[in-house]
Design a protein around this motif. Structure first.
Motif, PDB file in Angstrom:
ATOM      1  N   TYR A 268       0.834  -1.205   0.000  1.00 32.56           N
ATOM      2  CA  TYR A 268       0.000   0.000   0.000  1.00 32.56           C
ATOM      3  C   TYR A 268       0.869   1.255   0.000  1.00 32.56           C
ATOM      4  CZ  TYR A 268      -3.114   3.546   2.083  1.00 32.56           C
ATOM      5  OH  TYR A 268      -3.815   4.690   2.359  1.00 32.56           O
ATOM      6  N   ASP A 269       1.872   1.286   0.868  1.00 31.27           N
ATOM      7  CA  ASP A 269       2.761   2.447   0.954  1.00 31.27           C
ATOM      8  C   ASP A 269       3.552   2.634  -0.341  1.00 31.27           C
ATOM      9  OD1 ASP A 269       1.914   3.002   3.527  1.00 31.27           O
ATOM     10  OD2 ASP A 269       3.557   1.892   4.475  1.00 31.27           O
ATOM     11  N   GLU A 270       4.026   1.532  -0.923  1.00 32.63           N
ATOM     12  CA  GLU A 270       4.812   1.634  -2.149  1.00 32.63           C
ATOM     13  C   GLU A 270       3.947   2.105  -3.321  1.00 32.63           C
ATOM     14  OE1 GLU A 270       6.848  -2.021  -2.859  1.00 32.63           O
ATOM     15  OE2 GLU A 270       7.960  -1.950  -0.964  1.00 32.63           O
ATOM     16  N   LEU A 271       2.728   1.615  -3.372  1.00 32.77           N
ATOM     17  CA  LEU A 271       1.834   2.036  -4.456  1.00 32.77           C
ATOM     18  C   LEU A 271       1.399   3.484  -4.291  1.00 32.77           C
ATOM     19  CD1 LEU A 271      -0.354  -1.165  -4.925  1.00 32.77           C
ATOM     20  CD2 LEU A 271       1.350  -0.249  -6.518  1.00 32.77           C
ATOM     21  N   LEU A 272       1.267   3.935  -3.055  1.00 32.78           N
ATOM     22  CA  LEU A 272       0.959   5.353  -2.832  1.00 32.78           C
ATOM     23  C   LEU A 272       2.072   6.244  -3.379  1.00 32.78           C
ATOM     24  CD1 LEU A 272      -0.670   5.734   0.710  1.00 32.78           C
ATOM     25  CD2 LEU A 272      -1.729   6.079  -1.524  1.00 32.78           C
ATOM     26  N   ILE A 273       3.311   5.791  -3.228  1.00 27.46           N
ATOM     27  CA  ILE A 273       4.441   6.561  -3.767  1.00 27.46           C
ATOM     28  C   ILE A 273       4.363   6.598  -5.291  1.00 27.46           C
ATOM     29  CG2 ILE A 273       6.945   6.577  -4.038  1.00 27.46           C
ATOM     30  CD1 ILE A 273       7.128   5.390  -1.209  1.00 27.46           C
ATOM     31  N   VAL A 274       4.086   5.441  -5.886  1.00 26.10           N
ATOM     32  CA  VAL A 274       3.936   5.386  -7.349  1.00 26.10           C
ATOM     33  C   VAL A 274       2.820   6.326  -7.793  1.00 26.10           C
ATOM     34  CG1 VAL A 274       3.305   3.915  -9.309  1.00 26.10           C
ATOM     35  CG2 VAL A 274       4.806   3.030  -7.505  1.00 26.10           C
ATOM     36  N   ARG A 275       1.742   6.287  -7.049  1.00 25.74           N
ATOM     37  CA  ARG A 275       0.587   7.119  -7.401  1.00 25.74           C
ATOM     38  C   ARG A 275       0.917   8.605  -7.271  1.00 25.74           C
ATOM     39  NH1 ARG A 275      -4.680   6.111  -8.237  1.00 25.74           N
ATOM     40  NH2 ARG A 275      -6.189   7.725  -7.693  1.00 25.74           N
ATOM     41  N   LYS A 276       1.617   8.963  -6.190  1.00 24.52           N
ATOM     42  CA  LYS A 276       1.944  10.367  -5.943  1.00 24.52           C
ATOM     43  C   LYS A 276       2.970  10.881  -6.937  1.00 24.52           C
ATOM     44  CE  LYS A 276       4.844  11.514  -2.737  1.00 24.52           C
ATOM     45  NZ  LYS A 276       5.516  11.754  -1.444  1.00 24.52           N
ATOM     46  N   GLU A 277       4.029  10.092  -7.168  1.00 25.87           N
ATOM     47  CA  GLU A 277       5.132  10.570  -7.981  1.00 25.87           C
ATOM     48  C   GLU A 277       4.860  10.478  -9.477  1.00 25.87           C
ATOM     49  OE1 GLU A 277       8.826   8.817  -7.015  1.00 25.87           O
ATOM     50  OE2 GLU A 277       8.845   9.537  -4.954  1.00 25.87           O
ATOM     51  N   LEU A 278       3.955   9.594  -9.850  1.00 27.22           N
ATOM     52  CA  LEU A 278       3.765   9.385 -11.283  1.00 27.22           C
ATOM     53  C   LEU A 278       2.325   9.569 -11.718  1.00 27.22           C
ATOM     54  CD1 LEU A 278       4.836   8.466 -14.040  1.00 27.22           C
ATOM     55  CD2 LEU A 278       4.185   6.161 -13.383  1.00 27.22           C
ATOM     56  N   ARG A 279       1.449   8.717 -11.200  1.00 21.94           N
ATOM     57  CA  ARG A 279       0.088   8.679 -11.719  1.00 21.94           C
ATOM     58  C   ARG A 279      -0.620  10.005 -11.542  1.00 21.94           C
ATOM     59  NH1 ARG A 279      -5.563   9.242 -10.886  1.00 21.94           N
ATOM     60  NH2 ARG A 279      -6.564   7.889 -12.420  1.00 21.94           N
ATOM     61  N   ASN A 280      -0.595  10.571 -10.339  1.00 22.15           N
ATOM     62  CA  ASN A 280      -1.275  11.842 -10.108  1.00 22.15           C
ATOM     63  C   ASN A 280      -0.653  12.977 -10.909  1.00 22.15           C
ATOM     64  OD1 ASN A 280      -3.102  10.692  -8.422  1.00 22.15           O
ATOM     65  ND2 ASN A 280      -2.197  11.435  -6.525  1.00 22.15           N
ATOM     66  N   PHE A 281       0.671  12.933 -11.046  1.00 25.13           N
ATOM     67  CA  PHE A 281       1.370  13.967 -11.812  1.00 25.13           C
ATOM     68  C   PHE A 281       0.899  13.953 -13.263  1.00 25.13           C
ATOM     69  CE2 PHE A 281       5.118  15.117 -14.424  1.00 25.13           C
ATOM     70  CZ  PHE A 281       5.203  16.449 -14.061  1.00 25.13           C
ATOM     71  N   VAL A 282       0.874  12.773 -13.867  1.00 27.10           N
ATOM     72  CA  VAL A 282       0.449  12.647 -15.267  1.00 27.10           C
ATOM     73  C   VAL A 282      -1.033  12.996 -15.417  1.00 27.10           C
ATOM     74  CG1 VAL A 282       0.156  11.026 -17.168  1.00 27.10           C
ATOM     75  CG2 VAL A 282       2.220  10.937 -15.770  1.00 27.10           C
ATOM     76  N   ALA A 283      -1.846  12.539 -14.464  1.00 25.38           N
ATOM     77  CA  ALA A 283      -3.288  12.750 -14.553  1.00 25.38           C
ATOM     78  C   ALA A 283      -3.664  14.222 -14.500  1.00 25.38           C
ATOM     79  CB  ALA A 283      -3.999  11.989 -13.425  1.00 25.38           C
ATOM     80  N   HIS A 284      -2.809  15.036 -13.902  1.00 24.29           N
ATOM     81  CA  HIS A 284      -3.105  16.463 -13.784  1.00 24.29           C
ATOM     82  C   HIS A 284      -2.321  17.286 -14.799  1.00 24.29           C
ATOM     83  CE1 HIS A 284      -5.679  16.123 -10.259  1.00 24.29           C
ATOM     84  NE2 HIS A 284      -4.845  15.219  -9.814  1.00 24.29           N
ATOM     85  N   GLY A 285      -2.200  16.730 -15.988  1.00 23.46           N
ATOM     86  CA  GLY A 285      -1.603  17.488 -17.076  1.00 23.46           C
ATOM     87  C   GLY A 285      -0.116  17.724 -16.942  1.00 23.46           C
TER      88      GLY A 285
END
Length: 398
Positions: A268-285
């Protein structure tokens, strides 16, 4: 014969019923006095006009649920049959295996009448829209609904992008020492030469595919967590499912996992990092929420401005963007997928990912899912039986 109208809906919908009845014009329920051959039910033929009826459920809702026309019931390859009379002639509105239609004894004589019937039904469906809204709202309130399952197609998208990323990465590695040299003559008379490295472009394309694969993974998890939550009895009503669908990813994660489990918490913690550093960044343009798009004006030139902690201080600070490791992120994802379908969640994979069955909320209340989730064997038997029933219904094999 007088109709026995349903009375379980609000009185304010009575004008809707009257409007739908008026829209039907001369379309009436068939009675014992409606002229028809004794073999009419078996010999009636599909009219061309009847192919343009509204969706089967809308036709049924108007005629049967709203106006109490008689439904003769199921028959082989037939879901429902509604006998009607129009201008003194008998017709059938039926939902057969190959679609809903208007059926008549004599196509040549009745085609024009069938077209008028279709026109009237379209008008009635339009008039009955508030009734459809009421039916849907009632179903949601009572949780008599199915939740669509698209897990297989969403996971296939992830696998396709992940595999495409790997192929592109492998090609880039194979061609890492390759140079493409082009020469020619300039208009001025001199020579020109360009050198390009295919591996550079291939790695760029691989990165795009890797980013898309991670996006697809999070899309799949947001879908599958809700379905696991239903099977585990954590979501038992349509309103709860709606709220879960609107919730953030960590909330959805906890529908499937107990964070007191050490491995689950680590992933969970590792995926949150992936989500914060990559997925959310890309998703917000590619602007992100941490100041990634800013460069600080200084005597040393433009330098990155980052927020060190989006949850803590809101003060900006000079920083150095870290390189994101796609390989590591995808390895974490692979480990997580294996963990997802282990232990108490293993039976859910049969229902969700193998058969891709819809989640039937009434089965959370009567204990059906609870019993099936006790073992892989129980779920395999249950899911296979349910899939067979759905196939039979789709084929109208009653």
């Amino acid at each position: 014969m007088p109709q026995k109208l349903r009375t379980d809906f609000p009185s304010e919908l009575e004008p809707i019923r009257e409007a739908a009845r008026r829209a039907l014009g001369s379309v009436k329920p068939a009675t014992a006095s409606t002229p028809a051959d004794k073999h009419f039910l078996f010999n009636a033929k599909r009219t061309d006009a009847g192919r343009n009826l509204p969706a089967p459920h809308l036709v049924y809702f108007v005629l049967v649920d709203l106006l109490d026309y008689r439904d003769l019931g199921r028959f082989e390859k037939l879901a429902w049959s509604i006998p009607i009379e129009f201008n003194g002639r008998a017709f059938l509105i039926e939902h057969r295996k190959f679609g809903v239609g208007v059926f008549a004894a004599d196509i040549e004589k009745d085609e024009a009448g069938a077209q008028q019937i279709v026109n009237h039904i379209h008008k009635a469906v339009k008039a009955a829209r508030p009734f459809f809204d009421w039916l849907a709202a009632k179903a949601i309130d009572e949780s008599t609904v199915n939740v669509t399952n698209k897990s297989i197609s969403l996971f296939d998208r992830f696998e396709f992008l992940r595999d495409s990323y790997r192929l592109k990465e492998n090609e880039a590695e194979t061609r890492k020492d390759e140079r493409v040299v082009k020469t020619g003559k300039a208009e001025s008379g001199g020579d020109w030469q360009t050198i390009s490295f295919p591996a550079y472009r291939l790695r760029t394309e691989a990165r795009w595919l890797g980013l898309s694969a991670i996006e697809a993974f999070f899309s799949w998890t947001e879908h599958v967590f809700i379905h696991i939550g239903i099977l585990r009895g954590k979501l038992t009503s349509a309103n709860e499912v709606t709220r879960a669908a609107e919730a953030n990813w960590p909330t959805k994660f906890k529908l499937a996992f107990d964070l007191s489990d050490e491995r689950s918490k680590r992933l969970y913690d590792e995926l949150l990092i992936v989500r914060k550093e990559l997925r959310n960044f890309v998703a917000h343009g590619s602007f992100g929420k941490q100041g990634e798009a800013f460069r600080f004006h200084s005597s040393a030139g433009a330098v990155p401005v980052l927020l060190p902690d989006p949850i803590g201080s809101r003060r900006f600070a000079l920083g150095q963007p870290s390189a994101f490791d796609l390989q590591s992120a995808l390895q974490t994802i692979e480990e997580f997928i294996a963990h997802l379908w282990e232990g108490p969640r293993a039976p859910a994979k049969i229902y969700i990912q193998k058969y891709e069955l819809p989640l039937i909320l009434t089965m959370t209340h009567d204990g059906t899912y609870g019993r099936a989730m006790t073992s892989i064997e129980d779920m395999t038997l249950f899911a296979g039986h349910l899939a067979g029933q759905m196939d039979n219904a789709a084929n109208m094999d009653w």
